[in-house]
Enzyme design. Structure first.
Site, mmCIF file in Angstrom:
data_model
loop_
_atom_site.group_PDB
_atom_site.id
_atom_site.type_symbol
_atom_site.label_atom_id
_atom_site.label_comp_id
_atom_site.label_asym_id
_atom_site.label_seq_id
_atom_site.Cartn_x
_atom_site.Cartn_y
_atom_site.Cartn_z
ATOM 1 N N HIS A 164 0.855 -1.199 0.000
ATOM 2 C CA HIS A 164 0.000 0.000 0.000
ATOM 3 C C HIS A 164 0.878 1.231 0.000
ATOM 4 O O HIS A 164 2.103 1.160 0.145
ATOM 5 C CB HIS A 164 -0.950 0.010 1.200
ATOM 6 N N ASP A 288 -5.295 -19.161 12.350
ATOM 7 C CA ASP A 288 -4.235 -19.777 13.148
ATOM 8 C C ASP A 288 -4.306 -19.263 14.581
ATOM 9 O O ASP A 288 -4.108 -18.071 14.848
ATOM 10 C CB ASP A 288 -2.866 -19.448 12.542
ATOM 11 N N SER A 303 1.685 -5.245 7.338
ATOM 12 C CA SER A 303 1.429 -4.902 5.933
ATOM 13 C C SER A 303 2.562 -5.430 5.070
ATOM 14 O O SER A 303 3.733 -5.170 5.328
ATOM 15 C CB SER A 303 1.352 -3.388 5.753
#
Length: 339
Positions: A164, A288, A303
């Site tokens: 991003h 998980d 990220s």
């Protein structure tokens, strides 16, 4: 993913605009290229593109009178000073030198604000305490943060990270001149809870860069690793796959939430949206229990964590849902490779 507090990164998650289709993107990079799986946390030192104003202050001049030259000239926090009297300014030292050269005469500053440029005239004041000419600003020329490397091309050593755009606290995009990437160790986690994103806490391990950053755009941060700067011997390589090959169901991500070694965690792809124009191509859910126990789900700093399905690299984690930190968005790897 980032908002800096002494190398404690809070991510600013931004959306991307998809460019091109899956086939051209992968063909451009090379359909049979192999990629080292990332997942390692790295520290990024990015140029602010000049002397960025982060605050305004008062100056007590030699005559004992207080003044605020920057405020009076209309400068604001978030402005970036790019030139003084037509001479480029890229760091704090250059700005200070320009103010000293003025001798107290007006200086013409070129300032960027929200993508626009303007010129302002400002008269530096000789501070009584230091004897230096100042204009009453608190400034910085670099921004530091941590994020996750998504992949490294085995042949070219080019890497992609974050997935991003990179912005600072004022939502200004960062420049990348003379920007470096450092090995980072995760020393703690603020767990994500409903309504508040968690964050990784990391430390730059040393002052030797492991890679250089060369480009930042809406799909992430890109650059090149030196082959001798990082140990790739134990790293696994995979092929990349377009979004069209992704399916709803089981997948994995690689992330580092403790120390420096990435771990594999199970997720589920809940939605595939190949044509999303904000590059929110996947909705994912952390399944998980180890990762949920350690972080609460997706936290800022993750990220760029690579997403793999059926043994192929298909994307990267980009966003977290604030109302459910176990869920978030991912970008398709084809869009990252297109850049």
């Amino acid at each position: 993913m980032r908002k800096l507090k002494f190398f404690i990164a809070t991510a600013i998650l931004a959306s991307c605009f998809a460019v091109g289709s899956s086939v051209p993107a992968l063909q451009a990079e090379g359909a049979e290229e192999r990629y080292y799986i990332g997942g390692m946390t790295a520290g990024f030192m990015l140029s602010a593109g000049g002397a960025q104003v982060i605050g305004l202050s008062e100056i007590v001049g030699e005559d004992g009178c207080a003044s605020k030259p920057a405020e009076q000239a209309g400068l604001r926090a978030g402005d970036t000073i790019c030139a003084a009297d037509g001479i480029s300014i890229t760091n704090i030292e250059q700005l200070n030198a320009a103010l000293e050269r003025s001798g107290g005469n007006p200086v013409r500053l070129t300032v960027k604000r929200n993508g626009d440029s303007a010129e302002v005239s400002i008269r530096p004041v000789k501070e009584k305490k230091s004897g230096k000419y100042k204009i009453g600003v608190l400034i910085r020329d670099t921004v530091s943060g941590i994020g996750t490397v998504t992949y490294v091309n085995q042949r070219t050593m080019r890497f992609g990270a974050l997935g991003h755009a990179v912005t600072d606290e004022s939502k200004q995009s960062m420049a990348i001149s003379d920007s470096k990437v450092y090995l980072c160790s995760v020393i703690g986690v603020n767990k994500g809870v409903r309504g508040r994103a968690g964050e990784l806490r990391g430390l730059f391990l040393n002052d030797k860069a492991i890679a250089r950053a060369e480009k930042v755009c809406s799909c992430g941060l890109y650059g090149t690793f030196e082959k001798t700067s990082y140990d790739f011997a134990q790293m696994q390589t995979v092929l990349a796959a377009p979004i069209s090959e992704a399916t709803i169901g089981k997948a994995v991500i690689y992330s580092t939430v403790n120390g420096v070694k990435p771990q594999q965690y199970e997720i589920a792809i809940a939605k595939v949206d190949e044509g999303n124009k904000e590059n929110k191509n996947f909705v994912i859910k952390i399944t998980d229990e180890r990762l949920i126990e350690e972080t609460g789900g997706i936290v800022q700093g993750m990220s760029g964590s690579p997403i793999l399905q059926n043994g192929k690299l298909i994307g990267a984690v980009t966003h977290v849902f604030l109302n459910d930190p176990t869920r978030g968005y991912g970008i398709g790897i084809e869009h990252m490779l297109a850049e």
